[in-house]
Design a protein around this motif. Structure first.
Motif, PDB file in Angstrom:
ATOM      1  N   ALA A 130      25.963  39.109  24.546  1.00  0.00           N
ATOM      2  CA  ALA A 130      27.305  39.308  25.069  1.00  0.00           C
ATOM      3  C   ALA A 130      28.031  40.460  24.383  1.00  0.00           C
ATOM      4  O   ALA A 130      27.757  40.795  23.223  1.00  0.00           O
ATOM      5  CB  ALA A 130      28.128  38.024  24.927  1.00  0.00           C
ATOM      6  N   ARG A 131      28.948  41.073  25.132  1.00  0.00           N
ATOM      7  CA  ARG A 131      29.791  42.145  24.604  1.00  0.00           C
ATOM      8  C   ARG A 131      31.244  41.873  24.938  1.00  0.00           C
ATOM      9  O   ARG A 131      31.538  41.204  25.951  1.00  0.00           O
ATOM     10  CB  ARG A 131      29.430  43.469  25.255  1.00  0.00           C
ATOM     11  CG  ARG A 131      28.050  43.976  24.970  1.00  0.00           C
ATOM     12  CD  ARG A 131      27.874  45.317  25.677  1.00  0.00           C
ATOM     13  NE  ARG A 131      26.469  45.635  25.833  1.00  0.00           N
ATOM     14  CZ  ARG A 131      26.013  46.594  26.643  1.00  0.00           C
ATOM     15  NH1 ARG A 131      26.863  47.311  27.362  1.00  0.00           N
ATOM     16  NH2 ARG A 131      24.733  46.833  26.728  1.00  0.00           N
ATOM     17  N   PRO A 132      32.172  42.424  24.151  1.00  0.00           N
ATOM     18  CA  PRO A 132      33.583  42.315  24.513  1.00  0.00           C
ATOM     19  C   PRO A 132      33.817  42.822  25.935  1.00  0.00           C
ATOM     20  O   PRO A 132      33.252  43.847  26.334  1.00  0.00           O
ATOM     21  CB  PRO A 132      34.275  43.237  23.490  1.00  0.00           C
ATOM     22  CG  PRO A 132      33.367  43.240  22.310  1.00  0.00           C
ATOM     23  CD  PRO A 132      31.969  43.120  22.854  1.00  0.00           C
ATOM     24  N   GLY A 133      34.611  42.080  26.701  1.00  0.00           N
ATOM     25  CA  GLY A 133      34.844  42.415  28.102  1.00  0.00           C
ATOM     26  C   GLY A 133      34.038  41.561  29.056  1.00  0.00           C
ATOM     27  O   GLY A 133      34.364  41.483  30.251  1.00  0.00           O
ATOM     28  N   ASP A 134      32.973  40.933  28.560  1.00  0.00           N
ATOM     29  CA  ASP A 134      32.175  40.048  29.403  1.00  0.00           C
ATOM     30  C   ASP A 134      32.973  38.795  29.742  1.00  0.00           C
ATOM     31  O   ASP A 134      33.833  38.354  28.987  1.00  0.00           O
ATOM     32  CB  ASP A 134      30.898  39.605  28.684  1.00  0.00           C
ATOM     33  CG  ASP A 134      29.865  40.697  28.553  1.00  0.00           C
ATOM     34  OD1 ASP A 134      28.840  40.460  27.886  1.00  0.00           O
ATOM     35  OD2 ASP A 134      30.072  41.800  29.112  1.00  0.00           O
ATOM     36  N   VAL A 135      32.613  38.206  30.890  1.00  0.00           N
ATOM     37  CA  VAL A 135      33.089  36.871  31.249  1.00  0.00           C
ATOM     38  C   VAL A 135      31.874  35.947  31.244  1.00  0.00           C
ATOM     39  O   VAL A 135      30.829  36.296  31.806  1.00  0.00           O
ATOM     40  CB  VAL A 135      33.746  36.865  32.647  1.00  0.00           C
ATOM     41  CG1 VAL A 135      34.064  35.433  33.092  1.00  0.00           C
ATOM     42  CG2 VAL A 135      35.011  37.714  32.651  1.00  0.00           C
ATOM     43  N   LEU A 136      31.997  34.799  30.610  1.00  0.00           N
ATOM     44  CA  LEU A 136      30.911  33.823  30.558  1.00  0.00           C
ATOM     45  C   LEU A 136      31.097  32.786  31.655  1.00  0.00           C
ATOM     46  O   LEU A 136      32.186  32.218  31.809  1.00  0.00           O
ATOM     47  CB  LEU A 136      30.897  33.125  29.199  1.00  0.00           C
ATOM     48  CG  LEU A 136      29.892  31.967  29.040  1.00  0.00           C
ATOM     49  CD1 LEU A 136      28.452  32.492  29.045  1.00  0.00           C
ATOM     50  CD2 LEU A 136      30.167  31.196  27.747  1.00  0.00           C
ATOM     51  N   VAL A 137      30.053  32.556  32.416  1.00  0.00           N
ATOM     52  CA  VAL A 137      30.058  31.496  33.422  1.00  0.00           C
ATOM     53  C   VAL A 137      29.055  30.437  32.977  1.00  0.00           C
ATOM     54  O   VAL A 137      27.920  30.774  32.642  1.00  0.00           O
ATOM     55  CB  VAL A 137      29.667  32.025  34.816  1.00  0.00           C
ATOM     56  CG1 VAL A 137      29.729  30.895  35.846  1.00  0.00           C
ATOM     57  CG2 VAL A 137      30.566  33.177  35.235  1.00  0.00           C
ATOM     58  N   VAL A 138      29.486  29.205  32.962  1.00  0.00           N
ATOM     59  CA  VAL A 138      28.621  28.099  32.559  1.00  0.00           C
ATOM     60  C   VAL A 138      28.680  27.022  33.629  1.00  0.00           C
ATOM     61  O   VAL A 138      29.777  26.648  34.073  1.00  0.00           O
ATOM     62  CB  VAL A 138      29.081  27.482  31.213  1.00  0.00           C
ATOM     63  CG1 VAL A 138      28.085  26.440  30.736  1.00  0.00           C
ATOM     64  CG2 VAL A 138      29.272  28.549  30.160  1.00  0.00           C
ATOM     65  N   THR A 139      27.532  26.513  34.031  1.00  0.00           N
ATOM     66  CA  THR A 139      27.545  25.426  34.995  1.00  0.00           C
ATOM     67  C   THR A 139      28.137  24.176  34.345  1.00  0.00           C
ATOM     68  O   THR A 139      27.912  23.918  33.154  1.00  0.00           O
ATOM     69  CB  THR A 139      26.131  25.142  35.550  1.00  0.00           C
ATOM     70  OG1 THR A 139      26.226  24.094  36.495  1.00  0.00           O
ATOM     71  CG2 THR A 139      25.177  24.726  34.451  1.00  0.00           C
ATOM     72  N   HIS A 140      28.901  23.421  35.121  1.00  0.00           N
ATOM     73  CA  HIS A 140      29.620  22.308  34.522  1.00  0.00           C
ATOM     74  C   HIS A 140      28.696  21.313  33.857  1.00  0.00           C
ATOM     75  O   HIS A 140      29.099  20.635  32.907  1.00  0.00           O
ATOM     76  CB  HIS A 140      30.494  21.596  35.566  1.00  0.00           C
ATOM     77  CG  HIS A 140      29.772  20.516  36.336  1.00  0.00           C
ATOM     78  ND1 HIS A 140      29.067  20.764  37.469  1.00  0.00           N
ATOM     79  CD2 HIS A 140      29.635  19.193  36.086  1.00  0.00           C
ATOM     80  CE1 HIS A 140      28.530  19.636  37.912  1.00  0.00           C
ATOM     81  NE2 HIS A 140      28.851  18.663  37.100  1.00  0.00           N
ATOM     82  N   LYS A 141      27.455  21.227  34.327  1.00  0.00           N
ATOM     83  CA  LYS A 141      26.561  20.204  33.790  1.00  0.00           C
ATOM     84  C   LYS A 141      26.315  20.366  32.294  1.00  0.00           C
ATOM     85  O   LYS A 141      26.079  19.368  31.596  1.00  0.00           O
ATOM     86  CB  LYS A 141      25.236  20.210  34.548  1.00  0.00           C
ATOM     87  CG  LYS A 141      25.322  19.410  35.809  1.00  0.00           C
ATOM     88  CD  LYS A 141      23.968  19.167  36.419  1.00  0.00           C
ATOM     89  CE  LYS A 141      24.173  18.618  37.821  1.00  0.00           C
ATOM     90  NZ  LYS A 141      23.059  18.977  38.707  1.00  0.00           N
ATOM     91  N   VAL A 142      26.353  21.609  31.822  1.00  0.00           N
ATOM     92  CA  VAL A 142      26.192  21.805  30.384  1.00  0.00           C
ATOM     93  C   VAL A 142      27.297  21.066  29.636  1.00  0.00           C
ATOM     94  O   VAL A 142      27.046  20.355  28.654  1.00  0.00           O
ATOM     95  CB  VAL A 142      26.230  23.316  30.055  1.00  0.00           C
ATOM     96  CG1 VAL A 142      26.363  23.557  28.553  1.00  0.00           C
ATOM     97  CG2 VAL A 142      24.985  24.003  30.593  1.00  0.00           C
ATOM     98  N   LEU A 143      28.531  21.233  30.113  1.00  0.00           N
ATOM     99  CA  LEU A 143      29.651  20.582  29.452  1.00  0.00           C
ATOM    100  C   LEU A 143      29.638  19.070  29.688  1.00  0.00           C
ATOM    101  O   LEU A 143      29.867  18.286  28.771  1.00  0.00           O
ATOM    102  CB  LEU A 143      30.978  21.168  29.959  1.00  0.00           C
ATOM    103  CG  LEU A 143      31.393  22.553  29.499  1.00  0.00           C
ATOM    104  CD1 LEU A 143      31.364  22.662  27.975  1.00  0.00           C
ATOM    105  CD2 LEU A 143      30.658  23.667  30.124  1.00  0.00           C
TER     106      LEU A 143
END
Lengths: 246, 246
Positions: free
Chosen positions: B33-46
């Protein structure tokens, strides 16, 4: 799946009615596009070229149009055009008319749009967006020497979410869905009813590099691993008998 | 806007209840990852980390659940869980129960999902997806040394279109919308009601590099030019008084 790239197609001039869209895009795409890319084009490029514009000064609003316009502070001539483009009306108790277009698309104001159109005209949806996509697909294949799937996109609202996202209203050269059905997940559990509307996801993704004010009406999506038989965007429309909310 | 990149985050191990998701993702994101990135995580992880799993062998189905299950060939215990996760039911005349969850999200089966879950358990939505996003955002900022917006995604069906696309059910560190209102298009015409649900478009885009069977539960979106004040995914939910289809 490796990474994907979403590439804006810049330098597309304002479209005039009668314009040959493939001929307009080909020089830009010769520089920019590669085999394997998917082209996304906002419907307005096709609509304008196909002359799907209505000059409001020629429109005589009906009583229904005048009534709705008065209630909501709208231009009655524009409301009249919405009614004419509708196969049926789902809701018109508020400022936005939720209609099913003649194509079967459920969207606000039957896709009739005044923005990005000069003067007192409005832009309609293409008469047959899948046919527009097919023509563009074939013409670009000739011009570029390789086939590139084409997605024609439009912005739709959602009944239970605010804001708009883009969807695919026209499609050529790729399957509209990625079908996870019949596959199993890592635990061996069968994935039912997991039909990803890939063409819609592509349209939504492309809007992130296009922009309503930026004059970037097209984008390339590079790196997709497409599967399935090519189809059309009409397959994305839920059939009436499966529609729980008509 | 220059091009965007959608980058899959590989190597995320299977999530166990109680897992510290930020600690699990940080080594991968430090590389990627780099500054400026947006992280998308599938809800199932959480959801899995937060223990939002229900063992069906512990569930006693109600009469309503048994009735629906019998009519449609479903597991009555799983139907019971759907009913428990619902704030209200919009439709249950067919195999799919369209419910409004306690969070206010309208989706199939109240987001209860059996796929990608071992054994006879089902996975629920996070109890508070926006809070989950905020915690992850803050923990990753500490771990990585820069702030990265977080989108928690889930797959939703649509009433008038077939197939599913991903939307943002949790959000931290960015505005959910890009507001074109008040801007003018190149012709000077004011863009009304053009509120792009950017967080939903990001979620839909990310799914193109994630995949239900690939064990790629997260992705980075690089190159976005975000605007507006950070908000939450709850803002994407259409308020009841504006809902024409309840």
């Amino acid at each position: 799946m490796d990474e994907l790239r979403l590439i804006p197609v810049r330098g597309v001039p304002e479209i005039q009615p009668g314009e040959d869209v493939a001929r307009l895009l080909a020089p830009l795409l010769t520089q920019l596009a590669r085999p394997g890319d998917v082209l996304v084009v906002t419907h307005k490029v096709l609509s304008k070229a196909e002359g799907r514009l209505v000059d409001l000064t020629d429109v005589q609003p009906s009583a229904l149009a005048r009534s709705h316009a008065q209630a909501w502070g709208k231009d009655p001539r524009q409301v009249e055009v919405v009614l004419r483009e509708s196969g049926s009306i789902l809701r018109m108790e508020g400022p936005v008319i939720v209609a099913r277009t003649r194509h079967g698309l459920v969207c606000a104001n039957a896709g009739v749009d005044r923005s990005n159109v000069p003067g007192e005209s409005v832009c309609l949806l293409p008469d047959d967006p899948d046919a527009s996509a097919s023509r563009l697909y074939q013409a670009l294949e000739t011009a570029l020497g390789f086939a590139m799937p084409v997605v024609i996109s439009d912005s739709f609202g959602r009944p239970w979410r605010l804001g708009i996202v883009n969807v695919a209203i026209g499609l050529a050269g790729m399957a509209p869905f990625t079908d996870y059905r019949g596959r199993t997940d890592p635990h061996g559990y069968k994935l039912e009813a997991s039909l990803m509307a890939t063409a819609d996801a592509i349209a939504a993704a492309a809007e992130l590099v296009m922009g309503k004010t930026d004059r970037v009406p097209a984008a390339l999506v590079r790196g997709l691993e497409l599967s399935g038989s090519p189809g059309c965007a009409a397959e994305l429309i839920r059939p009436g008998e499966q529609d729980l909310f008509r």
